[in-house]
Design an enzyme around this catalytic site. Structure first.
Site, PDB file in Angstrom:
ATOM      1  N   GLU A 151       0.842  -1.194   0.000  1.00  0.00           N
ATOM      2  CA  GLU A 151       0.000   0.000   0.000  1.00  0.00           C
ATOM      3  C   GLU A 151       0.881   1.249   0.000  1.00  0.00           C
ATOM      4  OE1 GLU A 151      -3.390   0.452  -0.320  1.00  0.00           O
ATOM      5  OE2 GLU A 151      -2.510   2.432  -0.538  1.00  0.00           O
ATOM      6  N   PHE A 152       0.474   2.233  -0.805  1.00  0.00           N
ATOM      7  CA  PHE A 152       1.281   3.464  -0.919  1.00  0.00           C
ATOM      8  C   PHE A 152       0.548   4.703  -0.408  1.00  0.00           C
ATOM      9  CE2 PHE A 152       2.735   0.461  -4.138  1.00  0.00           C
ATOM     10  CZ  PHE A 152       4.102   0.418  -3.873  1.00  0.00           C
ATOM     11  N   ARG A 154      -0.917   7.820   1.701  1.00  0.00           N
ATOM     12  CA  ARG A 154      -0.308   8.691   2.708  1.00  0.00           C
ATOM     13  C   ARG A 154      -1.387   9.109   3.684  1.00  0.00           C
ATOM     14  NH1 ARG A 154       1.216  13.074  -1.548  1.00  0.00           N
ATOM     15  NH2 ARG A 154      -0.786  12.252  -2.222  1.00  0.00           N
ATOM     16  N   GLU A 155      -1.099   9.052   4.972  1.00  0.00           N
ATOM     17  CA  GLU A 155      -2.054   9.566   5.942  1.00  0.00           C
ATOM     18  C   GLU A 155      -2.268  11.041   5.651  1.00  0.00           C
ATOM     19  OE1 GLU A 155      -0.848   8.526   9.945  1.00  0.00           O
ATOM     20  OE2 GLU A 155      -0.484   6.472   9.299  1.00  0.00           O
ATOM     21  N   GLY A 257       9.042  11.689   9.892  1.00  0.00           N
ATOM     22  CA  GLY A 257       8.675  10.861  11.040  1.00  0.00           C
ATOM     23  C   GLY A 257       7.528   9.972  10.614  1.00  0.00           C
ATOM     24  N   CYS A 260       5.807   5.079   9.089  1.00  0.00           N
ATOM     25  CA  CYS A 260       6.360   4.322   7.955  1.00  0.00           C
ATOM     26  C   CYS A 260       7.840   4.594   7.679  1.00  0.00           C
ATOM     27  CB  CYS A 260       5.534   4.583   6.697  1.00  0.00           C
ATOM     28  SG  CYS A 260       3.905   3.825   6.812  1.00  0.00           S
TER      29      CYS A 260
HETATM   30  P1  NAD Z   1      -2.179   0.298  12.581  1.00  0.00           P
HETATM   31  O1  NAD Z   1      -1.345   0.024  13.769  1.00  0.00           O
HETATM   32  O2  NAD Z   1      -2.927   1.572  12.476  1.00  0.00           O
HETATM   33  O3  NAD Z   1      -3.261  -0.879  12.425  1.00  0.00           O
HETATM   34  C1  NAD Z   1      -2.983  -2.228  12.593  1.00  0.00           C
HETATM   35  C2  NAD Z   1      -4.250  -2.905  13.135  1.00  0.00           C
HETATM   36  O4  NAD Z   1      -4.067  -4.316  13.127  1.00  0.00           O
HETATM   37  C3  NAD Z   1      -4.569  -2.504  14.581  1.00  0.00           C
HETATM   38  O5  NAD Z   1      -5.898  -2.004  14.662  1.00  0.00           O
HETATM   39  C4  NAD Z   1      -4.432  -3.830  15.371  1.00  0.00           C
HETATM   40  O6  NAD Z   1      -5.320  -3.936  16.444  1.00  0.00           O
HETATM   41  C5  NAD Z   1      -4.743  -4.833  14.272  1.00  0.00           C
HETATM   42  N1  NAD Z   1      -4.258  -6.186  14.554  1.00  0.00           N
HETATM   43  C6  NAD Z   1      -3.109  -6.562  15.155  1.00  0.00           C
HETATM   44  N2  NAD Z   1      -3.037  -7.909  15.213  1.00  0.00           N
HETATM   45  C7  NAD Z   1      -4.176  -8.397  14.633  1.00  0.00           C
HETATM   46  C8  NAD Z   1      -4.673  -9.699  14.377  1.00  0.00           C
HETATM   47  N3  NAD Z   1      -3.989 -10.782  14.756  1.00  0.00           N
HETATM   48  N4  NAD Z   1      -5.873  -9.839  13.773  1.00  0.00           N
HETATM   49  C9  NAD Z   1      -6.573  -8.733  13.389  1.00  0.00           C
HETATM   50  N5  NAD Z   1      -6.144  -7.466  13.607  1.00  0.00           N
HETATM   51  C10 NAD Z   1      -4.966  -7.306  14.225  1.00  0.00           C
HETATM   52  O7  NAD Z   1      -1.236   0.094  11.324  1.00  0.00           O
HETATM   53  P2  NAD Z   1      -1.282   0.868   9.917  1.00  0.00           P
HETATM   54  O8  NAD Z   1      -0.679   2.209  10.055  1.00  0.00           O
HETATM   55  O9  NAD Z   1      -2.645   0.723   9.340  1.00  0.00           O
HETATM   56  O10 NAD Z   1      -0.251  -0.018   9.087  1.00  0.00           O
HETATM   57  C11 NAD Z   1      -0.558  -1.336   8.697  1.00  0.00           C
HETATM   58  C12 NAD Z   1       0.505  -1.814   7.726  1.00  0.00           C
HETATM   59  O11 NAD Z   1       0.431  -1.029   6.530  1.00  0.00           O
HETATM   60  C13 NAD Z   1       1.940  -1.671   8.238  1.00  0.00           C
HETATM   61  O12 NAD Z   1       2.708  -2.741   7.747  1.00  0.00           O
HETATM   62  C14 NAD Z   1       2.402  -0.375   7.618  1.00  0.00           C
HETATM   63  O13 NAD Z   1       3.796  -0.326   7.441  1.00  0.00           O
HETATM   64  C15 NAD Z   1       1.691  -0.410   6.273  1.00  0.00           C
HETATM   65  N6  NAD Z   1       1.439   0.912   5.695  1.00  0.00           N
HETATM   66  C16 NAD Z   1       1.021   1.925   6.483  1.00  0.00           C
HETATM   67  C17 NAD Z   1       0.758   3.162   5.915  1.00  0.00           C
HETATM   68  C18 NAD Z   1       0.316   4.322   6.790  1.00  0.00           C
HETATM   69  O14 NAD Z   1       0.367   5.465   6.295  1.00  0.00           O
HETATM   70  N7  NAD Z   1      -0.092   4.119   8.020  1.00  0.00           N
HETATM   71  C19 NAD Z   1       0.903   3.358   4.542  1.00  0.00           C
HETATM   72  C20 NAD Z   1       1.306   2.282   3.755  1.00  0.00           C
HETATM   73  C21 NAD Z   1       1.563   1.048   4.348  1.00  0.00           C
END
Ligand code: NAD
Length: 430
Positions: A151-152, A154-155, A257, A260
């Site tokens: 996934e790409f 951006r928040e 920061g 990611c």
């Molecule tokens: P996050 O911490 O916001 O969400 C992760 C969720 O997974 C949490 O709600 C947690 O409770 C849940 N979880 C944990 N273990 C679980 C399980 N066993 N079963 C079901 N749910 C479970 O994380 P995020 O920011 O959404 O990031 C998720 C992934 O996407 C990461 O690998 C991150 O690097 C990637 N990513 C994030 C972004 C971003 O901007 N946040 C962008 C691209 C990729």
């Protein structure tokens, strides 16, 4: 299509909501009961522009449901997205425990063919280890495929990024599974790149690390500007106009920061190290970024004649504007450095003030931007929220003990601020 999304965080919730909006039948599952209860009430646990309206509309239309029942979510859909966290481990490597916990649950509960799509950012080779974990946990052998779909988004612009991506990357071993996922994305007007799993996994890290490099590079150029008297905005304008370089992610400031870039850069260094390679460029980018906040604090220390007992206002706490995410926020780093020097910090953020109170001790958090300025010896801008760009300069000046602005995000025009009676210091600004 029927889709389940495991993990309803920033990525999972946006993915589930957007796929529902595209007409699919979506279940978002999470082990966090509080989060799911919030979502079931029609509230969002995160701040993301446009998300709540889209979420409520699709939930009302019966296309988007939330559950803590992981087994139900595995059984309900042929396509299962994995969007759980992959935080950094002690040596910078990605911690895959959440990913494998989901793989285990999928293996145990699946009752027919499934495509398991990994959206979490994971080290190269994880697709195969996920496949092994699923197979090992199946009570009886059932056919399934694992696909990588990094996934790409951006928040702060997640819905826009999901609906209008520059590209969609699908890594697969079996084209049947890849085609199912490509069909899901077909309504989006974008290039769909189908590749192998290992390359797809590396594409994500290579993209994020390159953006981190770009930011650290321009921050170093800004640091040189400060030494030689050039202006970083002029330099970026001239350099960024080169189509081979482009102006995006090329703003100088107190560094990157968030959840990611910091973890993905260290994870890529770790991936390279395990493969016997020293990733020098990315190590340098991390090093430059780590020092960028300290450079501003040291400059403040010099200009203000020491920081002990000085009252400093900090505007912005989230790691970037339009999000409530405080993970690895440069503002926190900055505040801790100021506190270490004995400064008395008062901070304000338009969205995250409440959550920040629990995380920051010894800092006064106020509910109004101007309240932070009362009697302040200086203001530091740590996050470039639009409301700070439009602040009333005369009101600001009237409240501050010393009208001194350190602009950690280069949001102000130095001449305009100086004309309004402020002492102004940006990062690399003339
Ligand atoms: P996050 O911490 O916001 O969400 C992760 C969720 O997974 C949490 O709600 C947690 O409770 C849940 N979880 C944990 N273990 C679980 C399980 N066993 N079963 C079901 N749910 C479970 O994380 P995020 O920011 O959404 O990031 C998720 C992934 O996407 C990461 O690998 C991150 O690097 C990637 N990513 C994030 C972004 C971003 O901007 N946040 C962008 C691209 C990729």
């Amino acid at each position: 299509m029927k889709i389940s999304v495991m993990g309803t965080g920033y990525v999972g919730l946006v993915t589930g909501t957007c796929f529902a909006d595209l007409g699919n039948d979506v279940i978002c599952a999470d082990i966090d009961e509080k989060k799911i209860a919030t979502l079931k009430r029609g509230e969002s646990p995160i701040y993301e522009p446009r998300l709540i309206e889209m979420m409520r509309m699709n939930a009302d239309m019966g296309r988007l449901r939330f559950t803590t029942d992981i087994e139900e979510a595995v059984r309900a859909s042929e396509v299962i997205f994995v969007a759980v966290g992959t935080p950094p481990g002690p040596d910078g490597e990605a911690d895959l425990s959440q990913v494998h916990a989901v793989a285990e649950a999928v293996g145990k509960a699946m009752d027919g063919y499934r495509v398991v799509v990994n959206k979490s950012t994971v080290p190269v080779g994880t697709g195969f280890s996920v496949k092994k974990t699923i197979a090992e946990n199946q009570p009886k052998k059932i056919d399934f495929d694992v696909v990588s779909n990094p996934e790409f988004l951006r928040e702060g612009s997640a819905i826009q990024d999901f609906m209008y991506p520059d590209r969609v990357v699908i890594g697969c071993q079996d084209h049947k599974a890849g085609d199912i996922i490509a069909e899901l994305y077909a309504p989006l007007d974008t290039d769909i790149i189908i590749t192998d799993i290992l390359s797809a996994e590396l594409i994500k890290y290579a993209s994020n690390a390159f953006l981190a490099l770009k930011i650290s590079y321009i921050n170093e150029i800004a640091n040189i500007c400060d030494l030689v008297g050039a202006d970083i905005k002029e330099v970026v304008n001239g350099v960024g106009k080169d189509s081979r370089i482009n102006p995006a992610f090329f703003g100088a400031g107190i560094g990157y920061g968030g959840s990611c870039f910091p973890k993905d850069t260290t994870a890529l260094i770790d991936i390279a190290k395990r493969a016997g390679y020293d990733m020098k460029t990315v190590r340098a980018a991390v090093d430059v970024n780590d020092k960028q906040r300290a450079m501003l604090v040291s400059r403040m220390d010099g200009i203000m004649g020491g920081l002990k007992g000085k009252k400093i206002a900090v505007w912005g706490l989230s790691f970037k504007p339009n999000t409530d995410d405080l993970r690895e926020s440069p503002a926190f780093d900055l505040i801790n450095l100021l506190k270490d020097k004995g400064a008395d910090v008062t901070a304000y953020d338009p969205i995250t003030s409440g959550a920040a109170k629990e995380l920051l001790s010894g800092v006064t958090i106020v509910e109004d931007a101007y309240d932070a300025l009362e009697g302040a010896d200086s203001l530091v801008v740590a996050t470039d929220w639009n409301m700070f760009k439009e602040a009333e300069l005369s009101r600001m000046k009237g409240l501050m003990a010393r009208p001194l602005v350190f602009d950690g995000r280069n949001i102000y025009d130095p001449e305009k601020l100086r004309a309004a009676g402020f002492e102004y210091y940006g990062v690399g600004r003339k």
